[in-house]
Write an enzyme that holds these catalytic residues in place. Structure first.
Site, PDB file in Angstrom:
ATOM      1  CG  ASP A 295     -32.398  95.828  92.344  1.00  0.00           C
ATOM      2  OD1 ASP A 295     -32.191  96.565  93.331  1.00  0.00           O
ATOM      3  OD2 ASP A 295     -32.283  96.219  91.160  1.00  0.00           O
TER       4      ASP A 295
ATOM      5  CD  GLU B 241     -35.566  99.686  97.372  1.00  0.00           C
ATOM      6  OE1 GLU B 241     -36.178  99.654  96.290  1.00  0.00           O
ATOM      7  OE2 GLU B 241     -34.475  99.141  97.558  1.00  0.00           O
TER       8      GLU B 241
ATOM      9  CG  ASP C 120     -28.737 101.986  91.937  1.00  0.00           C
ATOM     10  OD1 ASP C 120     -28.264 100.829  91.996  1.00  0.00           O
ATOM     11  OD2 ASP C 120     -29.840 102.237  91.438  1.00  0.00           O
TER      12      ASP C 120
HETATM   13  C1  GLC Z   1     -31.151  98.899  90.242  1.00  0.00           C
HETATM   14  C2  GLC Z   1     -30.082  98.179  91.052  1.00  0.00           C
HETATM   15  C3  GLC Z   1     -28.864  97.948  90.203  1.00  0.00           C
HETATM   16  C4  GLC Z   1     -29.262  97.158  88.951  1.00  0.00           C
HETATM   17  C5  GLC Z   1     -30.339  97.899  88.182  1.00  0.00           C
HETATM   18  C6  GLC Z   1     -30.862  97.104  87.011  1.00  0.00           C
HETATM   19  O1  GLC Z   1     -30.739 100.172  89.924  1.00  0.00           O
HETATM   20  O2  GLC Z   1     -29.763  98.879  92.223  1.00  0.00           O
HETATM   21  O3  GLC Z   1     -27.876  97.277  90.928  1.00  0.00           O
HETATM   22  O4  GLC Z   1     -28.150  96.981  88.135  1.00  0.00           O
HETATM   23  O5  GLC Z   1     -31.426  98.169  89.056  1.00  0.00           O
HETATM   24  O6  GLC Z   1     -31.396  95.903  87.427  1.00  0.00           O
END
Ligand code: GLC
Length: 782
Positions: A404, A407, A488
């Site tokens: 995650d 980017e 998200d």
């Molecule tokens: C980011 C991710 C999401 C995750 C959050 C906490 O927003 O896109 O899926 O739950 O981080 O890790």
């Protein structure tokens, strides 16, 4: 606007434009056109694939491409003819003719019927300090798809699409830069389609007729114009060639096709255990539980919270016994923590693995663990080091890795304060010693390289087992390493609707294993939204429910009995469809075909499909027309040419036609084509609960064929031939329908099973499958 974006795109000096051709050179693959100091090179890589490069200086960069899996010299030489005429030079392959006019130097392509495509517009190609650009004509009725995960509807004509990976938090229909950067599109008009890959990792942009209707423009801050044109004419052919160019996805383990449950966060091992029990007690199938950031100790990557997850190995083992796999989130930001005995930081610092500013100081930003530093995943030694840490997770049984924030997402002040999203300094150096380059060139690659490290780590740690890697960010070619989810999203009807074109465009960008968070990540789903979303979720190649911290719970049972029943019924349907869906994954892995796709993929010559964004196909047999508005129980459905059956009622329709579908909350409108053959397994609570001892072939009258793919579902042995295929054919002639089953081919023997051949609405016949050929005859009026 984040500060660096201003610097990225401020130069508005006039363009210098490519002039007349003054000389031509040719070898067995390339044709070079000298135009003063500048030059243009056309390379024929396949009869439907050409690469075009233009440089203002006359010197082409010698470096490798970061994304392309098959370099120029790896394509076998194909014949082409070059004819020099007074006005132009014509390059003809078996499928295309490329015409390069002499004055000014411009490119046009033609198919074998003489239809033009990808033609340069007046300006052709140009450059100015720090940027190069190209202009091409938009043909009448031409539409544009792909671009990674663009928001809005399907067709991107008249939009601007910027290629710069971004944490697209709170995205909506107007958002431009997204998590994924895939500078590839398919342009389609009736009878003609071509693919276009802009081979630049620098900031780049497509303007698809926004500035000047009838002309599309590409621009990059790289130093040369470098693109590939892939002639179709069908999207299927384009994607086949595009995935040859940028790489094919490996087959995931079959368990990854089951239902995944996620939340930020299931905050302790007791909560996770309870969650798993809940699924089994309620008989709601589920294969995977994701652990979000709270399993870590203070968000330190590759640690476990000693309080909340004191015994992770035992937890994982117990869950395994109950048929669950565990996937853990891994963020790239390593907590900046000198002298605290945090080994990941210490080792990275000691070996100089983190990205530095040009003044030599460590670059840092703020993410979950507060002040954090970032590994340079472009360097092989950093990838190997990351692999060793990732193994600390897989060694104790973690089955998949969820990458995650890559980017990468970061703030310029403590995370959680009203922060300011920033990017790395564009001049920060990254990459191996002999290939060092600036962040301006590597920014878009951060997620791709992290995913690559992650995939390779998993493969090294369990060499015989397939792994599941999930990523938020990526670049062209991400399908080689990872599945992708659309970040998200929000618990809004609009986001349910938008998930379809977003995932379809990902599929048309060569990325097959994709999903959106079911129920919506941010915000609270209503019961009705959740039920409708779960229905749509069975169509997502990656079927994962997820929700954010502070939102209401979003598990299948929290909305009361009626919704729970709907969720169970649809998740069960997903599990029943797994033999079909697994075969679609095999098709995707071998031909680049999307698993979930817009109708235009199978019906490219039907203009009505070209802008149809709210219906999808799962493979080429099942058409879904989901409900994506509250209180709605009817909707218009477009059925293209051919005979169609309602999945639920068996009603027949003759397309092309529009019908009004009735869809109570329990029903998502689903249709199959006449002659469809859908293999279905019994319901299981997880994919490998037991061998498939009975397979139902649902067959609808008509003419059709389906080749079922099977293997062991979890090892790499399929790569050395341990798989089998069985081809089923159906034909209805007068009063009879004949089902032909060919002898099973290949080196894998599935478990003994009974096959039930159900000619829908007519009758069924059964036999024990020993892999030999069979012929079954049905009397249609039975
Ligand atoms: C980011 C991710 C999401 C995750 C959050 C906490 O927003 O896109 O899926 O739950 O981080 O890790």
């Amino acid at each position: 606007m984040p500060q660096y974006f201003g610097q990225l795109h401020t130069n508005e000096a006039p363009w210098s434009i490519l002039g007349a051709v003054q000389g031509i050179q040719q070898d067995e693959r390339h044709i070079l056109f000298k135009c003063g100091d500048a030059c243009l090179r056309v390379s024929v890589l396949a009869s439907n694939l050409i690469r075009v490069r233009m440089t203002a200086t006359g010197e082409f960069l010698t470096r490798r491409s970061w994304a392309v899996a098959q370099a120029d010299e790896q394509w076998s030489i194909v014949p082409f003819e070059v004819r020099e005429k007074a006005e132009a030079i014509e390059i003809t392959t078996e499928q295309l003719c490329i015409v390069v006019s002499r004055n000014p130097c411009r490119i046009q392509c033609f198919d074998s019927a003489g239809q033009p495509f990808a033609q340069d517009a007046d300006l052709g190609m140009g450059w100015r300090t720090g940027a190069v650009a190209g202009w091409k004509q938009i043909e009448a009725d031409e539409h544009f798809y792909g671009f990674g995960e663009p928001t809005g509807l399907l067709d991107q004509r008249s939009k601007v699409r910027t290629n710069w990976t971004s944490d697209a938090l709170d995205y909506g229909i107007m958002t431009d830069s997204m998590y994924q950067t895939i500078p590839f599109f398919i342009a389609l008009r009736p009878g003609l389609g071509y693919g276009f890959f802009f081979n630049t990792t620098f900031w780049s942009r497509f303007d698809l007729g926004a500035e000047q209707p009838g002309v599309w423009r590409m621009e990059t801050q790289g130093s040369e114009l470098d693109y590939y044109i892939i002639y179709g004419p069908e999207p299927a052919k384009i994607l086949q060639t595009y995935t040859q160019l940028t790489g094919q996805m490996p087959l995931p383990p079959r368990w990854a096709l089951g239902y995944h449950q996620c939340r930020w966060s299931y905050e302790s091992q007791d909560v996770v255990r309870k969650l798993a029990d809940e699924f089994r007690q309620r008989y709601i199938p589920c294969d995977v539980i994701h652990l979000d950031i709270d399993y870590m100790n203070g968000y330190r990557v590759f640690t476990w919270s000693p309080k909340r997850f004191a015994h992770p190995q035992e937890l994982i083992k117990e869950l395994q016994q109950d048929g669950f796999k565990v996937v853990t989130i891994v963020d790239p930001g390593v907590k900046y923590e000198p002298e605290a005995d945090y080994k990941v930081f210490d080792e990275g610092l000691k070996n100089d693995y983190f990205i530095r500013n040009t003044n030599g100081q460590l670059f840092h930003g703020y993410v979950w663990p507060d002040k954090a530093v970032f590994p340079d995943f472009l360097r092989p030694e950093v990838q190997s080091w990351w692999e060793s840490w990732q193994n600390s997770l897989t060694d104790i049984g973690v089955a998949g890795i969820w990458n995650d924030m890559n980017e990468p997402a970061l703030d310029d002040r403590p995370f959680g304060d009203p922060g300011n999203k920033v990017s790395f300094p564009l001049d920060a150096l990254q990459g191996p010693t002999d290939e060092k380059t600036t962040h301006a060139e590597t920014h878009n690659l951060y997620g791709l390289m992290m995913a690559q490290a992650s995939y390779q780590a998993a493969k090294k740690s369990r060499p015989t087992e397939r792994s599941f890697i999930l990523t938020r960010s990526g670049y062209a070619g991400i399908q080689r390493w990872s599945a992708v989810w659309t970040g998200d999203n929000q618990s809004l009807w609009e986001h349910l609707e938008m998930s379809l074109p977003m995932l379809c465009n990902l599929g048309l960008s060569g990325v097959g294993f994709v999903g959106a968070d079911i129920g919506g990540f941010a915000g609270n789903a209503t019961a009705e939204l959740f039920a409708r979303w779960m229905q749509v979720g069975i169509l997502y190649p990656l079927m994962r429910g997820h929700s954010a911290l502070t939102t209401a719970q979003h598990e299948p049972w929290v909305f009361g009995d009626r919704i729970e029943k709907i969720c169970r019924e649809y998740i069960e349907l997903r599990y029943q469809l797994l033999p079909y869906i697994y075969t679609l994954f095999w098709q995707a892995a071998t031909t680049g075909s999307p698993i979930l796709r817009p109708l235009l993929y199978d019906f490219p010559n039907d203009p009505k499909t070209h802008t149809l964004a709210d219906q999808v196909m799962l493979g080429s047999s099942i058409l879904a027309a989901p409900i994506y508005r509250p209180g709605v129980e009817h909707r218009a459905v477009y059925l293209p040419e051919g005979c169609w059956y309602d999945w639920w009622s068996g009603d027949t329709f003759t397309g092309p036609t529009h019908i009004l579908a009735h869809a109570t909350l329990e029903r998502m409108p689903l249709y199959v084509r006449a002659g469809a053959i859908i293999p279905m397994a019994p319901v299981m609570q997880y994919t490998d609960e037991r061998p498939v001892d009975q397979m139902r072939l649902r067959i609808w009258r008509g003419k059709g064929e389906f080749t079922l793919y099977e293997d062991d579902g979890h090892t790499f042995e399929y790569q050395t031939g341990a798989f089998c295929t069985t081809t089923y054919q159906v034909i209805t002639q007068g009063q009879q329908t004949i089902v032909e089953i060919s002898a099973r081919e290949g080196n894998f023997a599935p478990a003994t099973r009974e096959i039930i051949v159900e000619l829908v609405g007519v009758d069924e016949q059964r036999f024990i499958d020993d892999g030999t050929a069979q012929q079954l005859i049905f009397n249609n009026s039975q």
